[in-house]
Scaffold this motif. Structure first.
Motif, PDB file in Angstrom:
ATOM      1  N   PHE A 255      -1.780 -18.520 -54.320  1.00 51.28           N
ATOM      2  CA  PHE A 255      -1.734 -17.439 -53.348  1.00 51.28           C
ATOM      3  C   PHE A 255      -3.054 -16.685 -53.272  1.00 51.28           C
ATOM      4  O   PHE A 255      -3.490 -16.271 -52.196  1.00 51.28           O
ATOM      5  N   GLY A 256      -3.704 -16.495 -54.416  1.00 47.69           N
ATOM      6  CA  GLY A 256      -4.932 -15.719 -54.437  1.00 47.69           C
ATOM      7  C   GLY A 256      -5.985 -16.229 -53.484  1.00 47.69           C
ATOM      8  O   GLY A 256      -6.627 -15.460 -52.765  1.00 47.69           O
ATOM      9  N   ILE A 257      -6.135 -17.538 -53.449  1.00 42.98           N
ATOM     10  CA  ILE A 257      -7.198 -18.093 -52.607  1.00 42.98           C
ATOM     11  C   ILE A 257      -6.826 -18.092 -51.125  1.00 42.98           C
ATOM     12  O   ILE A 257      -7.691 -18.248 -50.268  1.00 42.98           O
ATOM     13  N   THR A 258      -5.549 -17.881 -50.783  1.00 42.14           N
ATOM     14  CA  THR A 258      -5.228 -17.697 -49.363  1.00 42.14           C
ATOM     15  C   THR A 258      -5.872 -16.416 -48.849  1.00 42.14           C
ATOM     16  O   THR A 258      -6.322 -16.354 -47.697  1.00 42.14           O
ATOM     17  N   MET A 276      -5.595  -6.091 -51.821  1.00 44.95           N
ATOM     18  CA  MET A 276      -5.235  -7.354 -52.443  1.00 44.95           C
ATOM     19  C   MET A 276      -3.916  -7.219 -53.203  1.00 44.95           C
ATOM     20  O   MET A 276      -3.007  -8.052 -53.072  1.00 44.95           O
ATOM     21  N   ASN A 277      -3.807  -6.174 -53.999  1.00 43.86           N
ATOM     22  CA  ASN A 277      -2.586  -5.957 -54.781  1.00 43.86           C
ATOM     23  C   ASN A 277      -1.361  -5.784 -53.890  1.00 43.86           C
ATOM     24  O   ASN A 277      -0.255  -6.210 -54.238  1.00 43.86           O
ATOM     25  N   VAL A 280      -0.250  -9.233 -52.756  1.00 45.29           N
ATOM     26  CA  VAL A 280       0.380  -9.913 -53.887  1.00 45.29           C
ATOM     27  C   VAL A 280       1.788  -9.371 -54.110  1.00 45.29           C
ATOM     28  O   VAL A 280       2.740 -10.136 -54.310  1.00 45.29           O
ATOM     29  N   SER A 281       1.947  -8.051 -54.033  1.00 45.17           N
ATOM     30  CA  SER A 281       3.257  -7.427 -54.245  1.00 45.17           C
ATOM     31  C   SER A 281       4.267  -7.882 -53.212  1.00 45.17           C
ATOM     32  O   SER A 281       5.427  -8.160 -53.533  1.00 45.17           O
ATOM     33  N   HIS A 282       3.846  -7.970 -51.958  1.00 48.71           N
ATOM     34  CA  HIS A 282       4.745  -8.444 -50.902  1.00 48.71           C
ATOM     35  C   HIS A 282       5.153  -9.897 -51.154  1.00 48.71           C
ATOM     36  O   HIS A 282       6.330 -10.258 -51.015  1.00 48.71           O
ATOM     37  N   ALA A 306      -9.086 -11.406 -57.476  1.00 47.73           N
ATOM     38  CA  ALA A 306      -9.911 -10.309 -57.984  1.00 47.73           C
ATOM     39  C   ALA A 306     -11.242 -10.789 -58.551  1.00 47.73           C
ATOM     40  O   ALA A 306     -12.277 -10.144 -58.380  1.00 47.73           O
ATOM     41  N   GLU A 307     -11.209 -11.940 -59.217  1.00 47.09           N
ATOM     42  CA  GLU A 307     -12.422 -12.441 -59.870  1.00 47.09           C
ATOM     43  C   GLU A 307     -13.042 -13.622 -59.120  1.00 47.09           C
ATOM     44  O   GLU A 307     -14.023 -14.203 -59.572  1.00 47.09           O
TER      45      GLU A 307
END
Length: 323
Positions: A255-258, A276-277, A280-282, A306-307
């Protein structure tokens, strides 16, 4: 001998094109038509997957995501204080998705991967269209699809750099509209070309038609923001393979890279970014509501960017379609 040959021809014909009727969860009957073309099995499945495709041989979105689940994900979208009452609905989403299911949207891999992709896409949508806040009734994650447009635009979002390719139409304002809000004349122009709708001269169409708004968002999800980069769909479902440079940049499938594929430096590589958070929460919340469970999302480095080193810099308006 002729009789045997006749049976053989009939058997091959049955194999090449067969139809199976299935009763969907909503009670509707779906007929899957299977054809073998050059050794590859292709299917169609009613109106929802009507272009022959390998992906249509899998479950379609309405097989595992019904209207009551859509209501569970977006329960406050028609509340009196919402800003797009009676605009968004399940039928508009499924109708829009039908254009992209033959291409793999919500139909790639097994049921788990498909459900996770729908949750991921809608996680972006819910976050981008939410009017929820910390003490909002039902909690801050219950207010997705509260908006279908930017409420107090500060500008017309007309970039003259694109005056020869996507010239601004006199009087048109290209402020944020849609499920994954479109901004700027060049984004309206590019999306309109893809959807065969004149959004450059009529950007207001996006806030007038929920199916079109979802179509624009799914097209963006399925299409790389820039050439030689993967789409959000590709990085999520496993069609993208990280290079050595990607690995060094901490860009991994998930998901992060989407978020990185869609927004680049706007939200990624910034550490604990609030936007971003929120996405992610949704996503995690929707996984729970859909019965998948947030434990299927993976570890922190997979669901966060994040990184990650961003794909795109945000030094110009065109760096992100939603900035």
């Amino acid at each position: 001998m002729e009789l045997k040959r006749g049976f053989l021809v009939l058997a091959v014909a049955a194999l090449m094109a067969s139809a199976v009727a299935l009763v969907a969860a909503d009670g509707s009957v779906k007929t899957t038509v299977v054809k073998v073309v050059k050794g590859k099995k292709l299917c169609t499945k009613g109106w929802e997957c009507k272009v022959p495709s390998v992906y249509c041989c899998n479950q379609t979105i309405s097989d595992y995501f019904q209207s009551y689940q859509f209501e569970n994900l977006f329960p406050k979208r028609n509340a009196p204080v919402a800003h797009a009452v009676d605009f968004w609905d399940y039928h508009s989403f499924i109708t829009a998705a039908a254009e992209y299911q033959p291409l793999g949207f919500g139909t790639t891999g097994g049921k788990l991967t498909s459900m996770k992709e729908v949750a991921a896409f809608l996680g972006h949508v819910g976050s981008k269209t939410s009017c929820g806040y910390g003490v909002a009734t039902g909690g801050p994650l219950a207010w997705g699809l509260c908006y279908n447009r930017e409420m107090s635009p500060s500008q017309y979002y007309c970039d003259d750099y694109f005056k020869f390719t996507y010239p601004c139409s006199p009087g048109a304002a290209y402020y944020g509209r849609g499920a994954l809000p479109l901004y700027w004349n060049y984004n309206y122009g590019e999306t309109g070309e893809a959807l065969k709708v004149d959004l450059l001269n009529h950007p207001e169409y996006i806030e007038q038609n929920a199916t079109l708004a979802f179509q624009a968002a799914i097209w963006r999800w399925m299409t790389p923001v820039k050439k030689h980069q993967p789409s959000a769909h590709d990085v999520f479902v496993g069609k993208w393979k990280p290079t050595k440079n990607d690995t060094l940049a901490k860009r991994v499938p998930g998901f992060g890279i989407t978020m990185n594929a869609l927004y680049g430096e706007d939200v990624c590589g910034k550490g604990d970014d609030e936007r971003m958070n929120n996405m992610v929460s949704h996503y995690l919340y929707y996984l729970d509501l859909m019965g998948v469970g947030r434990e299927e999302a993976g570890p922190h480095e997979v669901i966060s960017c994040a990184e990650q080193v961003p794909f795109n810099k945000a030094s110009s308006p065109s760096a992100s379609s939603s900035s």
